[in-house]
Design a protein around this motif. Structure first.
Motif, mmCIF file in Angstrom:
data_model
loop_
_atom_site.group_PDB
_atom_site.id
_atom_site.type_symbol
_atom_site.label_atom_id
_atom_site.label_comp_id
_atom_site.label_asym_id
_atom_site.label_seq_id
_atom_site.Cartn_x
_atom_site.Cartn_y
_atom_site.Cartn_z
ATOM 1 N N THR A 1 -47.370 36.762 23.780
ATOM 2 C CA THR A 1 -46.196 35.906 23.698
ATOM 3 C C THR A 1 -45.340 36.236 22.474
ATOM 4 N N ASP A 2 -44.047 36.397 22.726
ATOM 5 C CA ASP A 2 -43.073 36.690 21.677
ATOM 6 C C ASP A 2 -42.216 35.439 21.463
ATOM 7 N N ILE A 3 -42.426 34.753 20.371
ATOM 8 C CA ILE A 3 -41.738 33.489 20.128
ATOM 9 C C ILE A 3 -40.222 33.675 20.110
ATOM 10 N N ALA A 4 -39.751 34.743 19.512
ATOM 11 C CA ALA A 4 -38.305 34.958 19.393
ATOM 12 C C ALA A 4 -37.613 35.029 20.747
ATOM 13 N N SER A 5 -38.328 35.458 21.767
ATOM 14 C CA SER A 5 -37.714 35.606 23.091
ATOM 15 C C SER A 5 -37.349 34.264 23.725
ATOM 16 N N PHE A 6 -37.851 33.170 23.177
ATOM 17 C CA PHE A 6 -37.585 31.852 23.756
ATOM 18 C C PHE A 6 -36.317 31.201 23.216
ATOM 19 N N THR A 7 -35.616 31.861 22.303
ATOM 20 C CA THR A 7 -34.412 31.246 21.739
ATOM 21 C C THR A 7 -33.408 30.821 22.812
ATOM 22 N N PRO A 8 -33.065 31.663 23.805
ATOM 23 C CA PRO A 8 -32.142 31.204 24.856
ATOM 24 C C PRO A 8 -32.674 30.009 25.641
ATOM 25 N N PHE A 9 -33.974 29.950 25.828
ATOM 26 C CA PHE A 9 -34.620 28.828 26.519
ATOM 27 C C PHE A 9 -34.441 27.544 25.713
ATOM 28 N N PHE A 10 -34.692 27.617 24.398
ATOM 29 C CA PHE A 10 -34.494 26.453 23.539
ATOM 30 C C PHE A 10 -33.031 26.007 23.556
ATOM 31 N N GLU A 11 -32.146 26.962 23.472
ATOM 32 C CA GLU A 11 -30.713 26.637 23.440
ATOM 33 C C GLU A 11 -30.280 25.951 24.727
ATOM 34 N N ALA A 12 -30.754 26.455 25.852
ATOM 35 C CA ALA A 12 -30.417 25.829 27.143
ATOM 36 C C ALA A 12 -31.002 24.427 27.227
ATOM 37 N N GLY A 13 -32.235 24.267 26.761
ATOM 38 C CA GLY A 13 -32.844 22.944 26.772
ATOM 39 C C GLY A 13 -32.066 21.941 25.939
ATOM 40 N N ALA A 14 -31.639 22.372 24.755
ATOM 41 C CA ALA A 14 -30.859 21.486 23.898
ATOM 42 C C ALA A 14 -29.522 21.139 24.548
ATOM 43 N N ARG A 15 -28.899 22.106 25.205
ATOM 44 C CA ARG A 15 -27.621 21.853 25.881
ATOM 45 C C ARG A 15 -27.785 20.839 27.009
ATOM 46 N N THR B 1 -50.087 31.036 17.648
ATOM 47 C CA THR B 1 -48.890 31.165 18.490
ATOM 48 C C THR B 1 -48.326 29.799 18.848
ATOM 49 N N TYR B 2 -49.190 28.874 19.183
ATOM 50 C CA TYR B 2 -48.731 27.536 19.536
ATOM 51 C C TYR B 2 -48.050 26.870 18.341
ATOM 52 N N ALA B 3 -48.611 27.030 17.155
ATOM 53 C CA ALA B 3 -47.998 26.454 15.954
ATOM 54 C C ALA B 3 -46.623 27.050 15.712
ATOM 55 N N ARG B 4 -46.507 28.359 15.865
ATOM 56 C CA ARG B 4 -45.204 29.003 15.659
ATOM 57 C C ARG B 4 -44.212 28.603 16.742
ATOM 58 N N PHE B 5 -44.707 28.397 17.955
ATOM 59 C CA PHE B 5 -43.825 27.929 19.033
ATOM 60 C C PHE B 5 -43.298 26.531 18.709
ATOM 61 N N CYS B 6 -44.170 25.648 18.248
ATOM 62 C CA CYS B 6 -43.740 24.306 17.846
ATOM 63 C C CYS B 6 -42.661 24.389 16.772
ATOM 64 N N ASP B 7 -42.890 25.230 15.780
ATOM 65 C CA ASP B 7 -41.923 25.389 14.693
ATOM 66 C C ASP B 7 -40.574 25.880 15.214
ATOM 67 N N ALA B 8 -40.608 26.808 16.167
ATOM 68 C CA ALA B 8 -39.371 27.366 16.713
ATOM 69 C C ALA B 8 -38.617 26.347 17.567
ATOM 70 N N ALA B 9 -39.350 25.475 18.262
ATOM 71 C CA ALA B 9 -38.716 24.481 19.138
ATOM 72 C C ALA B 9 -38.159 23.294 18.369
ATOM 73 N N ALA B 10 -38.720 22.998 17.222
ATOM 74 C CA ALA B 10 -38.371 21.783 16.477
ATOM 75 C C ALA B 10 -36.884 21.668 16.139
#
Length: 274
Positions: free
Chosen positions: A81-95, A116-125
């Motif tokens: 899992t690459d956390i950085a790849s989820f940025t568009p997903f987070f952005e769409a979710g926030a929108r 990985t889960y901890a870093r994912f949480c940090d990225a989504a926050a």
């Protein structure tokens, strides 16, 4: 108190998000979940991250109906899992105004999974999103006890545990296990029913969970005890795939009847008036 009730994407998997929102509005539901990432490469999903027209229409239906998007899914935490790849997903979710992300654990290496889960949480926050881990018997987090241990280790304010009755039952988890979940780890939960008899092999378990569940009250799960155990203020997401029924009954008819039946069921089994 009236539960905030939603329709999970898996319930009406064939239904694009704009139509899902309209069905939810007609049924009297408050929110929906949207599957923006496939469970497996060959399974359906709705990529609002890249489909601008679909995003615009979804936002229009939200504005027109008042039905909200509560959760987006499904993120598989895997070895690569690459956390950085989820940025568009987070952005769409926030929108979309989403509040929660459904997360599943598919990394068998515990230390790496926790990291990985901890870093994912940090990225989504920063996007105002929680990362709610759904324990499932066939995953690296198969039951409540394992989920509690992982969240204790990870210790992130937006981490959460997602309780689904079918997985709760099939994993052998207990109400005593459920009591060990910190209240701030619970952001929403799912509702469905299933036969009391458990599947005898993994293939049957997967098919039942992904394609053929029962509506609340139609099966043999002890939903009354689970409803009493879960905090009454939590949103409830109906996740009841009915693959066979979908061949002869429209998504609209299934969604509307299911929401109305679920509200009655919750009212009948609530510990306080609805």
């Amino acid at each position: 108190m009236t539960h905030r009730l939603g329709i999970a994407q898996l319930t009406l998997m064939e239904t694009p998000p704009p139509e899902l929102i309209s069905i939810a509005a007609e049924a009297g539901a408050d929110c929906v979940g949207i599957r923006m990432i496939p469970v497996l490469p060959d399974t359906p999903f709705y990529p609002l991250m890249t489909d601008a027209r679909l995003m615009r229409e979804t936002l229009r239906r939200i504005a027109d109906t008042g039905v909200q998007v509560f959760d987006i899914e499904i993120v598989r935490i895997e070895p690569e899992t690459d956390i950085a790849s989820f940025t568009p997903f987070f952005e769409a979710g926030a929108r979309l105004g989403a509040k929660a992300i459904l997360v599943a654990a598919y990394d068998p290496e515990p230390v790496r999974l926790a990291d990985t889960y901890a870093r994912f949480c940090d990225a989504a926050a920063p996007y105002g999103l929680t990362a709610d881990l759904e324990f499932m018997p066939w995953t690296a987090v198969p039951d409540v006890r394992t989920a509690v241990a992982l969240l204790t280790q990870v210790d992130r304010p937006n981490a959460g545990i997602l309780v689904d009755p079918i997985h709760f039952d099939r994993s052998g988890s207990t109400l005593a296990d459920l009591a060990a979940i910190r209240p701030d780890w619970l952001h929403y939960w799912q509702l469905c029913d299933a036969p009391a008899a458990q599947p005898t092999d993994l293939a049957d378990m997967l098919h039942q969970a992904r394609a053929e569940r029962l509506r609340p009250g139609q099966g043999g799960l002890d939903l009354a005890a689970l409803i009493r155990a879960m905090p009454a203020h939590l949103p409830v997401s109906l996740e009841v795939p009915e693959a066979a029924l979908s061949q002869r009954v429209t998504a609209r008819a299934r969604g509307v009847s299911m929401v109305r039946e679920a509200r009655a069921f919750l009212s009948d089994h609530a510990t306080q008036p609805f």
